[in-house]
Design an enzyme around this catalytic site. Structure first.
Site, PDB file in Angstrom:
ATOM      1  CG  ASP A 187      -1.857  -1.201   1.267  1.00 24.72           C
ATOM      2  OD1 ASP A 187      -1.890  -1.970   0.301  1.00 24.72           O
ATOM      3  OD2 ASP A 187      -2.528  -1.378   2.296  1.00 24.72           O
ATOM      4  CB  CYS A 204      -2.011  -2.621   5.709  1.00 20.26           C
ATOM      5  SG  CYS A 204      -3.537  -1.704   5.397  1.00 20.26           S
ATOM      6  CE  LYS A 213      -3.836  -4.449   1.189  1.00 18.50           C
ATOM      7  NZ  LYS A 213      -4.311  -3.611   2.289  1.00 18.50           N
TER       8      LYS A 213
END
Length: 206
Positions: free
Chosen positions: A22, A114, A83
């Site tokens: 990410d 995450c 996601k």
């Protein structure tokens, strides 16, 4: 009786994948040391690509948080998966992971969200998890510090980018050693990410 083999977290390039979590445009201005973690993650990406290791990149809700920053590097041929759940262990990632993989190198953001949830999911699935501490950050340095402690307590190996890459090479006679060595020798961006305990530096260069 056979001797018990102790697991010491050795890395093998044939059984290791790189997870890049990410590192997206909308996080650029809020994540502590964002340029440094992207730079270090880019080094990991290039080294793993040279060694032909599987690489997975995720993007958290890219519709709202935009896409991976270009500084991460050349992602052609890399699996990039969007996601909404925090963990990278979504079906699209896990189903594409080669069966021989038993270790994962983990970079990205945010450490306490995450990255931590990815690490715990991987541990539950019996993967060895190596968290690259100079490639992991959060908005708040305290969140990062306690996340690293939580991941270590759960059974992750905390390591640095250079240590992990050298562990993958294992020998100066490795066919890709000289190529990867050039990446290691590149000057790195100064940050507080390698301070003991993950705390911010009190001043001066590392």
């Amino acid at each position: 009786a056979s001797a018990v083999v102790r697991c010491v977290g050795k890395l093998n390039s044939n059984r290791t994948a790189l997870f890049l979590c990410d590192m997206q445009e909308k996080f650029r201005k809020t994540i502590t040391h964002f340029p440094a973690i992207v730079d270090t993650s880019s080094r990991m990406l290039r080294a793993c690509q040279i060694m032909k290791m599987p690489v997975f990149v995720t993007e958290q809700y890219p519709k709202g948080l935009s896409h991976t920053v270009p500084e991460l590097g050349d992602l052609s041929g890399v699996t990039v998966i969007d996601k909404t759940q925090f963990s990278m262990c979504v079906n699209a990632v896990m189903s594409a992971l080669p069966s021989e993989i038993d270790s994962v190198l983990l970079c990205g953001i945010e450490a306490h969200a995450c990255v931590q949830q990815t690490s715990l999911d991987l541990l539950e699935k019996n993967f060895q998890v190596h968290v690259i501490v100079d490639a992991v950050s959060s908005r708040n340095p305290v969140d990062r510090m306690y996340a690293l402690d939580r991941m270590k307590s759960a059974g992750c190996w905390l390591t640095t980018s250079e240590s992990a890459v050298l562990a993958l090479l294992r020998d100066a006679s490795h066919p890709h050693f000289k190529e990867v060595q050039k990446i290691i020798w590149e000057p790195s961006l100064d940050s507080g990410l390698l301070q003991p305990g993950g705390r911010e530096p009190s001043g001066g260069k590392l």
